[in-house]
Design an enzyme around this catalytic site. Structure first.
Site, PDB file in Angstrom:
ATOM      1  N   SER A  68       2.108 -10.623   8.357  1.00 40.50           N
ATOM      2  CA  SER A  68       3.425 -11.250   8.528  1.00 40.50           C
ATOM      3  C   SER A  68       3.464 -12.322   9.615  1.00 40.50           C
ATOM      4  O   SER A  68       4.460 -13.039   9.714  1.00 40.50           O
ATOM      5  CB  SER A  68       4.479 -10.193   8.830  1.00 40.50           C
ATOM      6  N   LYS A  71       4.283 -15.647   8.389  1.00 41.34           N
ATOM      7  CA  LYS A  71       5.665 -16.058   8.090  1.00 41.34           C
ATOM      8  C   LYS A  71       6.142 -17.160   9.036  1.00 41.34           C
ATOM      9  O   LYS A  71       6.985 -17.979   8.675  1.00 41.34           O
ATOM     10  CB  LYS A  71       6.596 -14.841   8.177  1.00 41.34           C
ATOM     11  N   TYR A 193       2.532 -15.972  -1.437  1.00 43.94           N
ATOM     12  CA  TYR A 193       2.855 -15.077  -0.311  1.00 43.94           C
ATOM     13  C   TYR A 193       1.658 -14.184   0.058  1.00 43.94           C
ATOM     14  O   TYR A 193       1.294 -14.062   1.237  1.00 43.94           O
ATOM     15  CB  TYR A 193       4.080 -14.234  -0.676  1.00 43.94           C
ATOM     16  N   TYR A 245      11.090  -7.106  13.650  1.00 46.83           N
ATOM     17  CA  TYR A 245      11.868  -6.291  12.689  1.00 46.83           C
ATOM     18  C   TYR A 245      12.961  -5.504  13.389  1.00 46.83           C
ATOM     19  O   TYR A 245      13.552  -6.008  14.338  1.00 46.83           O
ATOM     20  CB  TYR A 245      10.941  -5.388  11.865  1.00 46.83           C
ATOM     21  N   VAL A 263       1.436  -6.383   9.863  1.00 43.68           N
ATOM     22  CA  VAL A 263       0.906  -5.028   9.660  1.00 43.68           C
ATOM     23  C   VAL A 263      -0.619  -4.957   9.800  1.00 43.68           C
ATOM     24  O   VAL A 263      -1.184  -3.875   9.752  1.00 43.68           O
ATOM     25  CB  VAL A 263       1.353  -4.391   8.317  1.00 43.68           C
TER      26      VAL A 263
HETATM   27  O1  DON Z   1       4.565  -7.908   2.370  1.00 46.47           O
HETATM   28  C1  DON Z   1       3.682  -7.177   2.744  1.00 46.47           C
HETATM   29  O2  DON Z   1       3.683  -6.018   2.425  1.00 46.47           O
HETATM   30  C2  DON Z   1       2.561  -7.648   3.654  1.00 46.47           C
HETATM   31  N1  DON Z   1       1.683  -8.479   2.981  1.00 46.47           N
HETATM   32  C3  DON Z   1       3.045  -8.275   4.916  1.00 46.47           C
HETATM   33  C4  DON Z   1       3.874  -7.344   5.670  1.00 46.47           C
HETATM   34  C5  DON Z   1       3.834  -7.423   7.137  1.00 46.47           C
HETATM   35  O3  DON Z   1       2.894  -7.773   7.814  1.00 46.47           O
HETATM   36  C6  DON Z   1       5.058  -6.877   7.708  1.00 46.47           C
HETATM   37  N2  DON Z   1       4.945  -6.810   9.124  1.00 46.47           N
HETATM   38  N3  DON Z   1       4.941  -6.053   9.938  1.00 46.47           N
END
Ligand code: DON
Length: 310
Positions: A68, A71, A193, A245, A263
């Protein structure tokens, strides 16, 4: 207070040492199988300053999945492309919901709360997929340019893993499309994405790539404008209110820096007019933020008096 580079290096090393046992208080992300394989004991931190200093400790040159954190870069690209009209399709409010929540999106008629929750990042992915002839290549080139490193790659194993476990993101995108807020085909949006999430970079590259946000939109190494001063301010504001978040309030309360987590266990924190800190450790807390990453950034911000709210 930090006296010089050697002192900062020492401090970073001490912070990492103090966290050795903390890796057990988190869980490596398992919902994307390729991420579950990462060694939970790896940890690193790097500080890049706008006057050209790079100070790192631990595994700060080991690449990890930026997830993320991507983003932030996508948002800047979309702001540059669409200008103010972007904000008719997306909001800038904290969501108070988990990063992949879908519930708010229906109430709010397919307008994501902000660009750093998944719904918002998928909307941004749509902007990129529909405004670039090859948005994935454009994204990777942008990362290479900002990091000053042409070797940056997409981790194909992570990409495939995300693609085959992406039902929630597909649901978010189809829901937005049903409200007329997605232009491209949903599989193309998802593919963009997952590609940007699957880029592998290290703490040093990430810290250097975001220096423009600490310098009113100008990359201090090249003097190139990456975005306008107003957009740099806006991105930092969004990161301050939503980048961690539904732990963003606590992060502002205890640290006081615009920040973004992923993540993969990375966290970047912008220190306006000073530089960028990137910390990495894979085990996450229940909000999806790196336990050790947060502790390290908190420790450093306290030591250096970095809060923007002072
Ligand atoms: O959308 C997802 O599940 C992941 N590719 C990215 C999520 C992410 O890193 C959320 N952050 N903490």
């Amino acid at each position: 207070m930090i006296k010089d580079i050697a002192d900062l290096q020492n401090k970073l090393q001490q912070l990492l040492l103090s966290q050795k046992n903390e890796v057990n208080s988190g869980q490596v992300a398992e919902y994307i199988p390729a991420l579950a394989k990462v060694n939970p004991e790896l940890m690193g931190v790097c500080v890049a300053t706008i006057d050209g200093k790079i100070v790192g400790a631990g595994d700060y040159q080991q690449a990890f999945s930026i997830q993320s954190i991507s983003k932030v870069f996508g948002l800047v690209m979309a702001m540059n492309r669409l200008g103010d009209s972007l904000w008719q399709r997306i909001n800038m409010e904290p969501s108070g919901q988990p990063f992949n929540s879908i519930i708010q999106l229906e109430w709010e008629k397919g307008i994501p709360r902000n660009p750093v929750i998944n719904a918002g990042a998928l909307l941004i992915a749509d902007v990129l997929a529909s405004h670039y002839s090859s948005s994935k290549l454009a994204f990777r080139s942008n990362m290479r340019m900002l990091a000053g490193d042409e070797s940056i790659q997409i981790d194909q194993e992570v990409y495939q893993s995300e693609l085959s476990h992406g039902n929630r993101n597909a649901a978010l995108t189809y829901l937005m499309k049903s409200f007329g807020n997605i232009e491209a085909e949903v599989p193309d949006v998802l593919s963009h994405y997952f590609t940007q999430c699957s880029i592998a970079m290290n703490c040093q590259q990430l810290a250097q790539s975001l220096l423009f946000l600490a310098n009113k939109g100008i990359d201090p190494r090249t003097n190139k404008a990456i975005c306008s001063p107003q957009d740099s301010h806006r991105v930092n504001a969004i990161l301050s209110t939503s980048g961690m978040y539904d732990q963003s309030g606590e992060f502002a309360f205890s640290v006081g820096l615009p920040a973004k987590s992923g993540v993969g266990g990375g966290i970047v924190a912008v220190v306006p007019n000073y530089g960028v800190i990137c910390a990495w450790s894979p085990p996450l807390n229940k909000f999806g933020n790196s336990v050790v990453g947060m502790n390290i950034i908190k420790g450093l911000a306290e030591e250096l008096g970095l809060s923007i709210y002072h």
